[in-house]
Design a protein around this motif. Structure first.
Motif, PDB file in Angstrom:
ATOM      1  N   HIS A  12       0.830  -1.217   0.000  1.00  0.00           N
ATOM      2  CA  HIS A  12       0.000   0.000   0.000  1.00  0.00           C
ATOM      3  C   HIS A  12       0.858   1.259   0.000  1.00  0.00           C
ATOM      4  O   HIS A  12       0.393   2.332  -0.364  1.00  0.00           O
ATOM      5  N   ALA A  13       2.141   1.119   0.390  1.00  0.00           N
ATOM      6  CA  ALA A  13       3.114   2.207   0.258  1.00  0.00           C
ATOM      7  C   ALA A  13       2.608   3.539   0.811  1.00  0.00           C
ATOM      8  O   ALA A  13       2.506   4.528   0.082  1.00  0.00           O
ATOM      9  N   GLY A  14       2.304   3.547   2.087  1.00  0.00           N
ATOM     10  CA  GLY A  14       1.741   4.699   2.797  1.00  0.00           C
ATOM     11  C   GLY A  14       1.941   6.079   2.217  1.00  0.00           C
ATOM     12  O   GLY A  14       1.087   6.604   1.506  1.00  0.00           O
TER      13      GLY A  14
ATOM     14  N   MET B  71      22.859  -4.557  12.272  1.00  0.00           N
ATOM     15  CA  MET B  71      22.247  -5.279  13.389  1.00  0.00           C
ATOM     16  C   MET B  71      22.985  -4.956  14.694  1.00  0.00           C
ATOM     17  O   MET B  71      22.420  -5.038  15.774  1.00  0.00           O
ATOM     18  N   ASP B  72      24.249  -4.604  14.541  1.00  0.00           N
ATOM     19  CA  ASP B  72      25.065  -4.295  15.707  1.00  0.00           C
ATOM     20  C   ASP B  72      24.641  -2.975  16.348  1.00  0.00           C
ATOM     21  O   ASP B  72      24.740  -2.800  17.556  1.00  0.00           O
ATOM     22  N   GLY B  73      24.183  -2.061  15.546  1.00  0.00           N
ATOM     23  CA  GLY B  73      23.849  -0.757  16.095  1.00  0.00           C
ATOM     24  C   GLY B  73      22.369  -0.439  16.016  1.00  0.00           C
ATOM     25  O   GLY B  73      21.979   0.688  15.716  1.00  0.00           O
ATOM     26  N   LEU B  74      21.543  -1.442  16.242  1.00  0.00           N
ATOM     27  CA  LEU B  74      20.098  -1.251  16.111  1.00  0.00           C
ATOM     28  C   LEU B  74      19.559  -0.136  17.006  1.00  0.00           C
ATOM     29  O   LEU B  74      19.823  -0.099  18.207  1.00  0.00           O
ATOM     30  N   GLN B  75      18.826   0.763  16.392  1.00  0.00           N
ATOM     31  CA  GLN B  75      18.154   1.823  17.132  1.00  0.00           C
ATOM     32  C   GLN B  75      16.663   1.507  17.097  1.00  0.00           C
ATOM     33  O   GLN B  75      16.176   0.921  16.140  1.00  0.00           O
ATOM     34  N   ASP B  76      15.952   1.926  18.120  1.00  0.00           N
ATOM     35  CA  ASP B  76      14.516   1.669  18.115  1.00  0.00           C
ATOM     36  C   ASP B  76      13.882   2.337  16.900  1.00  0.00           C
ATOM     37  O   ASP B  76      14.314   3.385  16.442  1.00  0.00           O
ATOM     38  N   TRP B  77      12.853   1.676  16.413  1.00  0.00           N
ATOM     39  CA  TRP B  77      12.241   2.044  15.133  1.00  0.00           C
ATOM     40  C   TRP B  77      10.999   2.900  15.401  1.00  0.00           C
ATOM     41  O   TRP B  77      10.087   2.461  16.098  1.00  0.00           O
ATOM     42  N   CYS B  78      10.994   4.101  14.865  1.00  0.00           N
ATOM     43  CA  CYS B  78       9.811   4.955  14.997  1.00  0.00           C
ATOM     44  C   CYS B  78       8.776   4.476  13.996  1.00  0.00           C
ATOM     45  O   CYS B  78       8.985   4.559  12.783  1.00  0.00           O
ATOM     46  N   ILE B  79       7.682   3.914  14.498  1.00  0.00           N
ATOM     47  CA  ILE B  79       6.727   3.237  13.608  1.00  0.00           C
ATOM     48  C   ILE B  79       5.438   4.005  13.366  1.00  0.00           C
ATOM     49  O   ILE B  79       4.618   3.587  12.544  1.00  0.00           O
ATOM     50  N   SER B  80       5.216   5.115  14.079  1.00  0.00           N
ATOM     51  CA  SER B  80       3.961   5.841  13.843  1.00  0.00           C
ATOM     52  C   SER B  80       4.149   6.903  12.773  1.00  0.00           C
ATOM     53  O   SER B  80       5.209   7.503  12.658  1.00  0.00           O
ATOM     54  N   ARG B  81       3.116   7.080  11.991  1.00  0.00           N
ATOM     55  CA  ARG B  81       3.149   8.071  10.914  1.00  0.00           C
ATOM     56  C   ARG B  81       1.878   8.918  10.992  1.00  0.00           C
ATOM     57  O   ARG B  81       0.792   8.369  11.178  1.00  0.00           O
ATOM     58  N   GLN B  82       2.070  10.216  10.779  1.00  0.00           N
ATOM     59  CA  GLN B  82       0.915  11.098  10.856  1.00  0.00           C
ATOM     60  C   GLN B  82       0.263  11.178   9.473  1.00  0.00           C
ATOM     61  O   GLN B  82       0.255  12.202   8.795  1.00  0.00           O
ATOM     62  N   LEU B  83      -0.257  10.020   9.061  1.00  0.00           N
ATOM     63  CA  LEU B  83      -0.890   9.900   7.751  1.00  0.00           C
ATOM     64  C   LEU B  83      -2.241   9.249   7.949  1.00  0.00           C
ATOM     65  O   LEU B  83      -2.576   8.801   9.037  1.00  0.00           O
TER      66      LEU B  83
ATOM     67  N   ASP C 250       4.041   2.809   9.978  1.00  0.00           N
ATOM     68  CA  ASP C 250       5.000   2.832   8.871  1.00  0.00           C
ATOM     69  C   ASP C 250       4.682   1.663   7.933  1.00  0.00           C
ATOM     70  O   ASP C 250       4.343   0.569   8.381  1.00  0.00           O
ATOM     71  N   THR C 251       4.787   1.911   6.651  1.00  0.00           N
ATOM     72  CA  THR C 251       4.502   0.863   5.664  1.00  0.00           C
ATOM     73  C   THR C 251       5.312  -0.404   5.916  1.00  0.00           C
ATOM     74  O   THR C 251       4.814  -1.520   5.796  1.00  0.00           O
ATOM     75  N   TRP C 252       6.584  -0.212   6.260  1.00  0.00           N
ATOM     76  CA  TRP C 252       7.459  -1.384   6.460  1.00  0.00           C
ATOM     77  C   TRP C 252       7.038  -2.195   7.672  1.00  0.00           C
ATOM     78  O   TRP C 252       7.471  -3.328   7.852  1.00  0.00           O
ATOM     79  N   CYS C 253       6.185  -1.581   8.481  1.00  0.00           N
ATOM     80  CA  CYS C 253       5.689  -2.256   9.659  1.00  0.00           C
ATOM     81  C   CYS C 253       4.652  -3.309   9.260  1.00  0.00           C
ATOM     82  O   CYS C 253       4.265  -4.140  10.070  1.00  0.00           O
ATOM     83  N   SER C 254       4.202  -3.255   8.008  1.00  0.00           N
ATOM     84  CA  SER C 254       3.357  -4.335   7.510  1.00  0.00           C
ATOM     85  C   SER C 254       4.163  -5.263   6.597  1.00  0.00           C
ATOM     86  O   SER C 254       4.008  -6.470   6.640  1.00  0.00           O
ATOM     87  N   SER C 255       5.058  -4.682   5.806  1.00  0.00           N
ATOM     88  CA  SER C 255       5.767  -5.557   4.857  1.00  0.00           C
ATOM     89  C   SER C 255       6.806  -6.441   5.537  1.00  0.00           C
ATOM     90  O   SER C 255       7.241  -7.421   4.942  1.00  0.00           O
ATOM     91  N   TRP C 256       7.169  -6.120   6.767  1.00  0.00           N
ATOM     92  CA  TRP C 256       8.148  -7.015   7.417  1.00  0.00           C
ATOM     93  C   TRP C 256       7.516  -8.363   7.768  1.00  0.00           C
ATOM     94  O   TRP C 256       8.202  -9.302   8.126  1.00  0.00           O
TER      95      TRP C 256
ATOM     96  N   PHE D  94      18.028  -2.981   5.091  1.00  0.00           N
ATOM     97  CA  PHE D  94      17.588  -2.624   6.443  1.00  0.00           C
ATOM     98  C   PHE D  94      16.086  -2.411   6.503  1.00  0.00           C
ATOM     99  O   PHE D  94      15.424  -2.870   7.424  1.00  0.00           O
ATOM    100  N   PHE D  95      15.573  -1.694   5.505  1.00  0.00           N
ATOM    101  CA  PHE D  95      14.141  -1.430   5.448  1.00  0.00           C
ATOM    102  C   PHE D  95      13.326  -2.709   5.578  1.00  0.00           C
ATOM    103  O   PHE D  95      12.330  -2.763   6.264  1.00  0.00           O
ATOM    104  N   TRP D  96      13.796  -3.710   4.830  1.00  0.00           N
ATOM    105  CA  TRP D  96      12.923  -4.864   4.628  1.00  0.00           C
ATOM    106  C   TRP D  96      13.542  -6.203   5.018  1.00  0.00           C
ATOM    107  O   TRP D  96      12.979  -6.934   5.832  1.00  0.00           O
ATOM    108  N   VAL D  97      14.712  -6.504   4.448  1.00  0.00           N
ATOM    109  CA  VAL D  97      15.281  -7.839   4.628  1.00  0.00           C
ATOM    110  C   VAL D  97      15.550  -8.149   6.105  1.00  0.00           C
ATOM    111  O   VAL D  97      15.094  -9.163   6.642  1.00  0.00           O
ATOM    112  N   ALA D  98      16.276  -7.248   6.753  1.00  0.00           N
ATOM    113  CA  ALA D  98      16.630  -7.473   8.158  1.00  0.00           C
ATOM    114  C   ALA D  98      15.371  -7.582   9.018  1.00  0.00           C
ATOM    115  O   ALA D  98      15.272  -8.445   9.891  1.00  0.00           O
ATOM    116  N   ARG D  99      14.417  -6.725   8.749  1.00  0.00           N
ATOM    117  CA  ARG D  99      13.197  -6.737   9.567  1.00  0.00           C
ATOM    118  C   ARG D  99      12.383  -8.001   9.344  1.00  0.00           C
ATOM    119  O   ARG D  99      11.781  -8.544  10.280  1.00  0.00           O
TER     120      ARG D  99
END
Length: 889
Positions: free
Chosen positions: A87-89, A404-416, A451-457, A490-495
């Motif tokens: 759906h590509a937000g 993967m070594d430096g993973l930061q928390d993922w901001c998943i909310s979008r104001q859309l 976030d769109t990637w929050c569904s495609s993962w 990072f966007f997709w494969v790792a997740r």
RNA sequence: GGGCGAUUGGCGCAGUGGCUAGCGCGCCGGCUUUACACGCCGUGGGUCGGGGGUUCGAAUCCCUCAUCGCCUACCA
């Protein structure tokens, strides 16, 4: 047997066979058919944006997937290639909003409101969502279309929500006020991955501030963003910087006249780079991530002077209030100058983060958002490190590991509005996270989407019916291969890997093939603005899908970017034409395809081409195993064009035009054996033309009818010949030497024409003096390949001295020219040849005169060197003789 | 700043210790030779980015330099 038309018409043929395959459900995967004898093979498509249109990147990516899927079917596997769209937000919402503004339906999305806008987007999706699917079909993609998925399907949405709720309960999803990447154009937060760093030609402004406690002391500060001075709440220096040690703890005053003219504390922070600028940093906690952290450490005030839309607010002072941030920069600079605080401005290159979609500089902003702590991190790192999950090319695993070594928390909310709405409801201080709205009145659902990637993962298992324990999931998960670009590692494969472990307890795929980036022939990235991105549909129209596929694969080596050149597609087209005509030529000879090969009638050429075929099968099969598709196409190209057409087919002509029916029938049988294998080897790359020819030549009659249709799609992948086969047909190595010697003699013989400038069409008389007894067949073939009027075999031939001669292990081939030679030109050529020979002899001599070499090199290497020297010496002798002759002539 | 990759004939590439460094396209010359001019036959063209080293032997292994590309990074 239907007659093969003279001209290949790909458009009609491709449409015909695609419909045929669909009608006969050749692409459908059935988990019930999976068994030990028929293992599963699966691959999920990287879902293209639902509003997207096919570009060269898709062509490369999906051609590879199709090649893998078709090869797997021929290997006898039950294949699931699962298609779908994303759906590509932001991207989709942008596209539709733009269209609605253009049509005058609205000026801003608030004019319509959430519900109405979503209706319009769904409408748009229904109308345009199928375009890319149809385009993939044109390319020949053999996806199981009965399973087409969309990331906002009802079931898929449930998966997304279920995962959210689960991670929330596990404490891995939380809400917090953090510095996020804010897009002032899309008005939403973005993840770090959606920010692209771009080098900018900026200016570095130096200005001064007065130290309150020491009015005679001024501090110089360098900044690229003077407009944020009103948001400064401190000055920072490095504690180890002797220049400023005495000022730590004191205060300074901002130069800009703003309402809140507080004294800024001067603090010491390790983060400050002593070398940079003046070594003094203005700290703006509200508008810079690093400054925010410094502010946290020293308890500095957060003064937000920029609104969400990128415009300055009243806290920025009357001069800047209401101005766009870039406009404000100019005004602030002018203001500094006016006040005498500006020292200098110098040109400066720096990197600025841009919003990937809206292409405007992002604004670091303090905002309340949802964050996700990645689950199953350890396993996900481990599986790549230990090779359970393989990357092709392997080097990407380093990139993966680093991230993967430096993973930061993922901001998943979008104001859309377009996307999966966050399954959280609020009532006052109460909060509810669940699949359904809570009981009772007054609950308000969180307005944000994910976030769109929050569904495609979740794609690999959500498309297979998870969380239900479906047959598909049982049989086809984990998938076999994933084909995607390294830009979304990072966007997709790792997740996906992390989601796979967390929810399926297993990795989502065993192999990941990373394609290169498709560039133009100058090496530039393809882009709309450069206009260097060809439309694949036009290429298909002009050259055929097979040509596009073959041409692309031929120039797309593993691990390297693809420099796309339309010439490659043309080459693909030419190759199709060659294949077509070779098969047409076969058909023109008549005869049945079922002819058995009679080993007693096999010629040296028959044996040779069978050996070459066997070699090609091995090479192509090995190339597949290593995902080296370019190698596979190179082998096929070489085998079919250079070996089969240029030599074998030409050799066959001598037989085809002879009167010997038995011999002709046997050559046809070999011919058919080879083309039958070749078409199958080509099928994954060029599905349409191979299917057409498979039927045209009557091979389909041999097919088992186990899938409701006779198709090359389910023909078995050729296997390298067994030893007993080779023995039965006497396919031993000696054949290679004989035929190589023959080819060498023919090429050299053809070259003899060059001496006298005799056109190839002119029939001339050659004389051959064989080294050993020569078969009548060989003589016939050599004569045919030389286009000779006659080829006299004369073991005792005594040529006049200097008669042009070609030599190979087969013997000597003479072309008496009787005064046709241009003596001077020939002399020059021979002198040049002599020089080359002399240098080779010198090299060989040096090698053999080196005692270290003769003592230490292995026996066979030594012998080879000796033989080579002898060979060159002989050539030298011959050349000298020829030159001598010319001198006498 | 860190990491990765590349550098081989005009262009795109193959070649990870041993035949005369290959291939495709292009170039050039010749061909309406009974499948294919989207074709056929043939000729040229490279001291393998520079330097140093290891080795009997290096495009290939090691060191170093240079140029280009990509990824990554809170030097304002």
């Amino acid at each position: 047997m239907a007659e093969i038309p003279k001209a290949y018409e790909p458009q009609a043929v491709e449409t015909k066979w695609y419909s045929f395959w669909e009608e006969h459900e050749c692409f459908t995967a059935d988990p019930e058919r999976v068994s030990e004898a028929r293992p599963a093979y699966s691959i999920v498509i990287p879902p293209p944006n639902v509003t997207g249109v096919l570009h060269m990147g898709h062509v490369l990516n999906n051609t590879i997937q199709d090649i893998l899927a078709r090869k797997a079917r021929m290997d006898g596997k039950e294949v699931l290639w699962l298609p779908g769209t994303d759906h590509a937000g932001i991207a989709t919402q942008n596209v539709v909003e733009r269209a609605l503004r253009k049509e005058g339906v609205m000026k801003h999305r608030d004019d319509l409101g959430r519900e109405k806008l979503l209706e319009h987007i769904w409408e748009w999706k229904e109308k345009h969502g199928g375009i890319i699917i149809d385009q993939l079909k044109k390319l020949g993609a053999s996806c199981d279309w009965s399973r087409l998925r969309f990331t906002m399907d009802e079931n898929y949405t449930k998966c997304v929500q279920r995962v959210f709720v689960d991670l929330y309960k596990k404490g891995l999803i939380y809400r917090g006020k953090r510095m996020v990447n804010w897009c002032p154009k899309s008005l939403t937060a973005l993840s770090d991955e959606e920010v692209i760093m771009k080098e900018q030609n900026s200016q570095l402004f130096y200005f001064k501030v007065q130290v309150v406690e020491e009015p005679d002391t001024w501090l110089e500060i360098a900044t690229t963003r003077p407009e944020t001075i009103p948001g400064d709440s401190g000055i920072a220096v490095n504690p180890n910087d002797p220049r400023y040690a005495n000022l730590i703890g004191k205060h300074a005053v901002r130069p800009l006249p703003v309402e809140n003219q507080a004294h800024l504390p001067i603090v010491a922070d390790e983060h400050i780079d002593i070398e940079f600028g003046t070594g003094v940093l203005k700290v703006t906690p509200a508008h810079d991530k690093a400054d925010f952290e410094i502010g946290q450490r020293h308890k500095l005030e957060v003064i937000d002077v920029i609104n969400a839309n990128g415009k300055m607010n009243e806290l920025a002072g009357a001069d800047l209030d209401g101005l766009d941030r870039f406009e404000a920069r100019k005004v602030a600079t002018a203001k500094l100058e006016e006040m005498g605080a500006l020292i200098k401005a110098e040109d400066y290159k720096n990197n600025v983060g841009f919003s990937e979609r809206a292409d405007v500089p992002i604004e670091p902003r303090l905002s309340e958002q949802w964050f996700l702590k990645y689950p199953s991190q350890e396993q996900s790192r481990e599986c790549v490190a230990n090779g359970a999950l393989k990357f092709y090319p392997e080097r990407w695993s380093k990139t993966y590991d680093y991230w993967m070594d430096g993973l930061q928390d993922w901001c998943i909310s979008r104001q859309l509005w377009w996307g999966h709405r966050i399954p959280v409801w609020y009532r006052g201080e109460e909060i509810h996270c669940g699949l359904e709205a809570p009981e009772g009145d007054g609950w308000e659902q969180d307005p944000d989407v994910l976030d769109t990637w929050c569904s495609s993962w979740l794609w690999p298992f959500a498309t297979m019916g998870w969380p239900g324990d479906t047959e598909t999931l049982k049989k086809f998960y984990p998938t076999t291969d994933l084909v995607t670009g390294p830009d979304i590692i990072f966007f997709w494969v790792a997740r996906m890997i992390m989601a796979g472990y967390e929810y399926k307890g297993d990795l989502p795929f065993r192999n990941v093939y990373f394609t290169g980036i498709v560039r133009d022939k100058k090496g530039r990235k393809m882009s709309k603005s450069l206009g260097n991105s060809p439309d694949p549909l036009e290429l298909i129209e002009q050259y055929s899908a097979d040509a596009l596929r073959f041409g692309t694969m031929r120039s797309a080596p593993l691990g390297a970017d693809v420099l796309f050149d339309e010439k490659d597609v043309e080459l693909g087209r030419n190759f199709c034409n060659k294949l077509w005509n070779a098969c047409r030529f076969r058909q023109m000879q008549g005869g049945e395809t079922e002819g058995e090969i009679d080993p007693t009638l096999l010629t040296s050429d028959d044996r040779w081409i069978l050996r070459r075929l066997d070699q090609a099968i091995t090479e192509v099969t090995d190339a597949f195993a290593a995902y080296r598709f370019t190698d596979a196409t190179a082998t096929l190209y070489r085998f079919f064009w250079s070996e089969f057409c240029d030599w074998y087919v030409e050799s066959c002509k001598a037989t085809f035009f002879s009167e010997d029916a038995a011999r002709k029938a046997n050559v046809l049988a070999v011919f058919d054996f080879v083309t039958g294998h070749t078409l199958r080897l080509f099928h994954p790359f060029m599905p349409f033309i191979t299917e057409e020819l498979w039927h045209g030549l009557g091979f389909s009659a041999e097919m088992p009818d186990d899938q409701g249709g006779q198709t090359i799609m389910t023909a078995h992948w050729p296997k390298s010949f067994q030893d007993d086969f080779k023995e039965h047909y006497a396919l031993d190595e000696t054949i290679d030497d004989l035929v190589a010697a023959k080819h060498e003699l023919v090429t050299a013989g053809r070259n003899l024409r060059g001496i006298g400038n005799i056109p190839f069409a002119k029939k001339i008389d050659y004389i051959i003096k064989p080294a050993a007894k020569l078969d009548a067949y060989e003589v016939e073939v050599i004569q045919s390949l030389l286009n000779a009027e006659s080829l006299k075999v004369d073991a005792d031939y005594a040529p006049r001295k200097g008669t042009p001669v070609a030599r190979s292990a087969l013997g000597e081939l003479y072309l008496p020219l009787d005064g046709l030679i241009d003596v001077d030109a020939e002399k020059v050529r021979l002198e040049k040849q002599l020089e080359k020979i002399a240098s080779e002899i010198q090299k060989a001599d040096a090698k053999l005169n080196n005692p270290k070499f003769t003592e230490r090199a292995p026996e066979e290497v030594l012998q080879e060197a000796k033989d080579r020297l002898a060979e060159w010496q002989q050539k030298e002798q011959q050349t000298r003789e020829a030159i001598e002759y010319l001198a006498d002539a």
